[in-house]
Design an enzyme around this catalytic site. Sequence first.
Site, PDB file in Angstrom:
ATOM      1  N   THR A   1     -19.988   6.426  -4.398  1.00 46.48           N
ATOM      2  CA  THR A   1     -21.430   6.431  -4.095  1.00 46.48           C
ATOM      3  C   THR A   1     -22.063   5.213  -4.768  1.00 46.48           C
ATOM      4  O   THR A   1     -21.565   4.749  -5.788  1.00 46.48           O
ATOM      5  CB  THR A   1     -22.057   7.725  -4.666  1.00 46.48           C
ATOM      6  OG1 THR A   1     -21.598   8.816  -3.883  1.00 46.48           O
ATOM      7  CG2 THR A   1     -23.579   7.688  -4.666  1.00 46.48           C
TER       8      THR A   1
ATOM      9  N   ARG B   1     -22.849  19.616   4.979  1.00 43.42           N
ATOM     10  CA  ARG B   1     -23.106  19.551   3.528  1.00 43.42           C
ATOM     11  C   ARG B   1     -24.047  18.360   3.247  1.00 43.42           C
ATOM     12  O   ARG B   1     -23.907  17.302   3.837  1.00 43.42           O
ATOM     13  CB  ARG B   1     -21.813  19.332   2.750  1.00 43.42           C
ATOM     14  CG  ARG B   1     -22.083  19.105   1.256  1.00 43.42           C
ATOM     15  CD  ARG B   1     -20.935  18.433   0.537  1.00 43.42           C
ATOM     16  NE  ARG B   1     -21.244  18.259  -0.873  1.00 43.42           N
ATOM     17  CZ  ARG B   1     -21.489  17.078  -1.438  1.00 43.42           C
ATOM     18  NH1 ARG B   1     -21.470  15.980  -0.727  1.00 43.42           N
ATOM     19  NH2 ARG B   1     -21.751  16.993  -2.727  1.00 43.42           N
ATOM     20  N   VAL B   2     -24.996  18.580   2.363  1.00 41.39           N
ATOM     21  CA  VAL B   2     -25.919  17.512   1.971  1.00 41.39           C
ATOM     22  C   VAL B   2     -25.685  17.220   0.493  1.00 41.39           C
ATOM     23  O   VAL B   2     -25.475  18.144  -0.303  1.00 41.39           O
ATOM     24  CB  VAL B   2     -27.382  17.950   2.226  1.00 41.39           C
ATOM     25  CG1 VAL B   2     -28.363  16.939   1.668  1.00 41.39           C
ATOM     26  CG2 VAL B   2     -27.609  18.144   3.723  1.00 41.39           C
TER      27      VAL B   2
ATOM     28  N   ASP C   1     -26.512  15.281  -3.371  1.00 35.89           N
ATOM     29  CA  ASP C   1     -27.640  15.028  -4.287  1.00 35.89           C
ATOM     30  C   ASP C   1     -28.285  13.661  -4.065  1.00 35.89           C
ATOM     31  O   ASP C   1     -29.422  13.435  -4.472  1.00 35.89           O
ATOM     32  CB  ASP C   1     -27.133  15.049  -5.742  1.00 35.89           C
ATOM     33  CG  ASP C   1     -26.108  13.938  -5.926  1.00 35.89           C
ATOM     34  OD1 ASP C   1     -25.002  14.051  -5.382  1.00 35.89           O
ATOM     35  OD2 ASP C   1     -26.446  12.924  -6.575  1.00 35.89           O
TER      36      ASP C   1
ATOM     37  N   THR D   1     -24.589   9.759  -9.814  1.00 31.27           N
ATOM     38  CA  THR D   1     -23.368   9.834  -9.017  1.00 31.27           C
ATOM     39  C   THR D   1     -22.471  10.925  -9.591  1.00 31.27           C
ATOM     40  O   THR D   1     -22.640  11.332 -10.729  1.00 31.27           O
ATOM     41  CB  THR D   1     -22.627   8.481  -9.006  1.00 31.27           C
ATOM     42  OG1 THR D   1     -21.359   8.650  -8.349  1.00 31.27           O
ATOM     43  CG2 THR D   1     -22.368   7.957 -10.404  1.00 31.27           C
ATOM     44  N   GLY D   2     -21.547  11.387  -8.775  1.00 26.49           N
ATOM     45  CA  GLY D   2     -20.615  12.418  -9.219  1.00 26.49           C
ATOM     46  C   GLY D   2     -20.753  13.659  -8.358  1.00 26.49           C
ATOM     47  O   GLY D   2     -21.252  13.591  -7.235  1.00 26.49           O
TER      48      GLY D   2
ATOM     49  N   GLY E   1     -22.092  16.298  -6.580  1.00 31.01           N
ATOM     50  CA  GLY E   1     -23.478  16.466  -6.167  1.00 31.01           C
ATOM     51  C   GLY E   1     -24.051  17.846  -6.428  1.00 31.01           C
ATOM     52  O   GLY E   1     -25.237  17.979  -6.733  1.00 31.01           O
TER      53      GLY E   1
HETATM   54  N1  ASP Z   1     -22.938  12.531  -5.451  1.00 28.14           N
HETATM   55  C1  ASP Z   1     -22.156  12.310  -4.265  1.00 28.14           C
HETATM   56  C2  ASP Z   1     -22.017  13.596  -3.497  1.00 28.14           C
HETATM   57  O1  ASP Z   1     -22.157  14.654  -4.048  1.00 28.14           O
HETATM   58  C3  ASP Z   1     -20.814  11.753  -4.546  1.00 28.14           C
HETATM   59  C4  ASP Z   1     -20.701  10.662  -5.577  1.00 28.14           C
HETATM   60  O2  ASP Z   1     -21.648  10.343  -6.257  1.00 28.14           O
HETATM   61  O3  ASP Z   1     -19.609  10.101  -5.707  1.00 28.14           O
HETATM   62  O4  ASP Z   1     -21.689  13.546  -2.335  1.00 28.14           O
END
Ligand code: ASP
Length: 307
Positions: free
Chosen positions: A178, A206-207, A209, A229-230, A232
Amino acid sequence: MKNIAIAIHGGAGPMSDFIYEYKEEYKKSLTAIVQAGHKILVDGGTAVDAVYETVRRLEDDPLFNAGRGAALNSYGETRMDAAIMDGATLAAGAVANQHHIKNPIQLALAVMRDTPYVLLTGDGLEGLRKYKNIDKISMSHFITAHQLQKFFDHKKGDGHLTNDNPFFTRSTKSMTGTVGAVALDVYGNLASATSTGGADYCLPGRVSDSCIIGAGCYANNETCAVSGTGDGEYLMTGLTAHTISMMVKLTGLPIDTICSNVIGSYPEMACDIGVICLDRSGAISIRFNAERMHRAWIDVAGQLSCF
Ligand code: ASP
């Protein structure tokens, strides 16, 4: 000249063979893009201009899971989420599940500037695309060989939808790549933008964050600008970006202390989380609990760092 600063990220998560292989390319790309964003600020552009342009470029780079290079869901489709927020006005725009235009952040900006809404999806987005005369693009533009391989790996593994619960994909979520940016301009304004292709092999619909204002994206001149990021689902339930902003407001502590505490509050084994954060003094904080986070920034002294 007044303080200007910019930080960008290309996602937090586990290391992978792909990331090892393209380590130098990641650094080269992040460096060039953060420099381009910084130049906008040096030339008197706004923080919104800078975060928009850096995220747009990151979306165009197939190394990242945003725009071209987006992850495929369990139907083998790309669906992208993006958001942008102006810390001066608290105006924000976001799009969810978009797949028609090359740069999701372009539509997020249009939602912010051309509609009275914050988050648009479905038919509303299609109408906005037509209104803005933005060309429709084929999904094949977004699909890279790397993401296609990951999709097939999930498909032949145990990632199929189960019979007993059709809404649960057994594959472990793998989210990486992301993108996001935070910037402080010469006028003292902050902005933030985030864009993602979402989670590999997730259920369609799916949505993430990344398009939820206050979760993966937030900016407020009074406090700070944050891009997350991470995993969500954790960023959404923790309302991470807004939590950081509110803690800045209520405690007045340095943003690095706050980001470190917020990231530290997540159960490390359960999720990967990362944030980039910038305040009006130009202080930058980048904190994550994952194995790695692609990141680059140029501070108020003009010093570039990239990892
Ligand atoms: N936050 C993003 C999601 O949940 C993924 C990411 O940040 O790598 O889709």
